[in-house]
Design an enzyme around this catalytic site. Structure first.
Site, PDB file in Angstrom:
ATOM      1  N   PHE A   1      47.615  23.767  39.943  1.00 25.78           N
ATOM      2  CA  PHE A   1      48.021  24.658  41.036  1.00 25.78           C
ATOM      3  C   PHE A   1      48.445  26.029  40.549  1.00 25.78           C
ATOM      4  CE2 PHE A   1      52.156  22.853  39.807  1.00 25.78           C
ATOM      5  CZ  PHE A   1      52.960  23.990  39.783  1.00 25.78           C
TER       6      PHE A   1
ATOM      7  N   CYS B   1      51.866  27.502  31.797  1.00 28.18           N
ATOM      8  CA  CYS B   1      51.931  26.670  30.597  1.00 28.18           C
ATOM      9  C   CYS B   1      52.172  27.507  29.354  1.00 28.18           C
ATOM     10  CB  CYS B   1      50.661  25.839  30.443  1.00 28.18           C
ATOM     11  SG  CYS B   1      49.176  26.796  30.073  1.00 28.18           S
TER      12      CYS B   1
ATOM     13  N   GLU C   1      59.485  19.853  29.761  1.00 29.54           N
ATOM     14  CA  GLU C   1      58.808  21.004  30.344  1.00 29.54           C
ATOM     15  C   GLU C   1      59.312  21.158  31.781  1.00 29.54           C
ATOM     16  OE1 GLU C   1      54.325  22.838  30.862  1.00 29.54           O
ATOM     17  OE2 GLU C   1      54.612  20.701  31.240  1.00 29.54           O
TER      18      GLU C   1
END
Length: 500
Positions: free
Chosen positions: A149, A281, A385
């Protein structure tokens, strides 16, 4: 309410499953659209369309493929604002960030436009008497991409333009949270002249993903997403005999040495940690302050963080938008609470943030930026994360302690060092265990003709995406040995052939 459909065989195809996913405007929290989830039969139809198209596309000339890609690049450029608006409406990132996403995706289209050079083979003549050997690369067939996304246009463009330039046909399963951008990419590809079936889109969830991983006519799968799903994708795809590249999560460290320009480092930490609300990321989520730099650096970052303008992505004054969903916003906020409980110092607390000058955003998925200092390495905020605007600062007494800390992390996606010392920078780029390294560059995402990908739990599979690795992934090598003998070579010889 508008329903986002599949794109199969060059046209929209409605879902027949009766199952839908909600597509929200993250800035207001309102559901604006829905997306129809694919059945197994609908995935099969997309793969069948791609398989049929491969019969002609796979043998088409490089000139034809590149002509279409050049036209596609022109259309993307003409519609970049429109695509960015779709991204902002469904993902929430600010418009300038969305435009940057489109531009970085177009880099791979430009790489694909030059595929004629990239696919040149090799030839060795006279390896033996009147024997020549050639190496060529050929397409695989039907390949698939499963994308996240956070970059609904860029990551698909990391995959399908290069794959189809190499002669493959493609089935894309985009994120169900923000599907409109990739659908528009497919429409523009058809407008550019891409034959029906070369690029297909199936919307959906795990049903669609699993069918692509199992389908016998899908030769390879590309994936970008979280580490648990990347592991699953790799195991499932390999189980069914497919080539796979699966990029997972990250915990990217930014090492700041005492000789660094701390104002510059603070600026870059802000950009890299809080851009796109941390939903990258490649976001910097940990700053490692070496020696006595910590207090001053934290103060500079905090000063900047408190002045960031947070609001809806379509407001030109906004520097950071909302998170993708309410559930994700609440999960990110929980890390701020747990960090304090686990020994971190909360310097700036972004949980509970509200957008005061936009009443329409009262129910939006907003969170403020958070800065944590002296974070224990055992804290969840360091180990996990978070994928949100939370920056953790840890302290190290020396370069050696800092490099060990970074290398002990389970992640190996990206990392950066900030220093004026060329020797230290050179040591770092050779010693750090990560796939992408920045020297005074906080987000070292490679340009299109170099490959993107990490190490350790950030990559599953052997090859990175785009660049030379991407071309190798979407093609298979063939070696051809030929001899055109003279009449004098006639005769029978049962001995093992030797190169003489």
């Amino acid at each position: 309410m508008k329903t986002i459909t599949h794109w199969i065989d060059g046209k929209p195809v409605e879902s027949t499953s009766g199952r839908h996913g909600a597509v929200y405007d993250p800035a207001t929290g309102a559901q604006e659209k829905q997306v129809g989830f694919a059945t197994v039969d609908e995935v099969d139809a997309a793969v069948a369309s791609a398989k049929a198209a491969f019969e002609t596309w796979g043998s088409s000339s490089l000139a034809k493929r590149t002509a279409i890609l050049f036209k596609y690049r022109e259309l993307l450029d003409a519609h970049r604002d429109e695509i960015a608006e779709l991204i902002t409406a469904e993902h929430g990132k600010v418009h300038s960030d969305a435009l940057g996403e489109v531009a970085r995706g177009m880099e791979i289209v430009e790489l694909a436009c030059g595929i004629s050079v990239q696919l040149k083979g090799e030839l060795s003549t006279q390896v033996s008497t009147r024997v020549d050997v050639a190496s060529i690369r050929q397409p695989l067939g039907v390949v698939a991409g499963i994308t996240p996304f956070n970059f609904p246009a860029m990551v698909p463009m990391w995959m399908f333009p290069l794959a189809i330039a190499c002669g493959n046909t493609f089935v894309l399963k985009p994120s169900e949270k923000d599907p409109s951008a990739s659908f528009r990419l497919a429409e523009l590809a058809t407008e550019a002249g891409l034959p029906d079936g070369v690029l297909n889109i199936v919307q959906g969830d795990k049903v669609a993903v699993d069918r692509l991983l199992e389908h016998p006519d899908v030769e390879a799968v590309s994936f970008v997403g979280s580490t648990p799903i990347a592991k699953y994708i790799q195991l499932k795809a390999v189980e069914h005999g497919k080539r796979v590249q699966a990029l997972g999560g990250a915990k990217n460290h930014m090492l700041v040495l005492p000789d660094a320009d701390l104002d510059f480092a603070a600026d870059q930490a802000i950009n890299a940690a809080y851009g796109s609300a941390g939903e990258r990321c490649m976001a910097v989520s940990v700053v490692v302050a070496v020696g006595d730099t910590g207090d001053e650096l934290v103060a500079k970052i905090a000063e900047r963080a408190k002045n960031l303008k947070i609001g809806p992505g379509n407001d030109p004054s906004s520097e950071m938008g909302p998170l993708i969903t309410r559930e994700h916003r609440d999960k990110v906020a929980s890390y701020v609470t747990s960090a304090a409980e686990q020994g971190a110092e909360v310097v700036v607390d972004g949980s509970g943030y509200t957008v005061e000058d936009h009443p329409e955003c009262a129910d939006g998925f907003f969170i403020g930026v958070t800065l944590l200092d002296k974070v224990p390495l055992t804290a969840d905020a360091y180990r996990d994360e978070i994928f949100g605007p939370v920056l953790a600062v840890v302290r190290a007494e020396s370069y050696d302690e800092a490099i060990k800390l970074i290398n002990d992390s389970r992640w190996g996606n990206g990392t950066a060092i900030f220093t004026r010392d060329g020797g230290a920078a050179r040591r770092f780029q050779l010693e750090v265990k990560a796939g992408m390294v920045g020297v005074n560059v906080p987000i070292p995402v490679p340009v299109g003709y170099h490959s993107f990908g990490g190490w350790k739990d950030s990559l599953f599979g052997d090859l990175h995406v785009y660049g030379n690795d991407g071309i190798a992934f979407y093609t298979q090598g063939k070696v051809i040995t030929t001899r055109w003998p003279d009449p004098a070579d006639a005769g029978i010889n049962l001995g093992f052939p030797s190169h003489s």
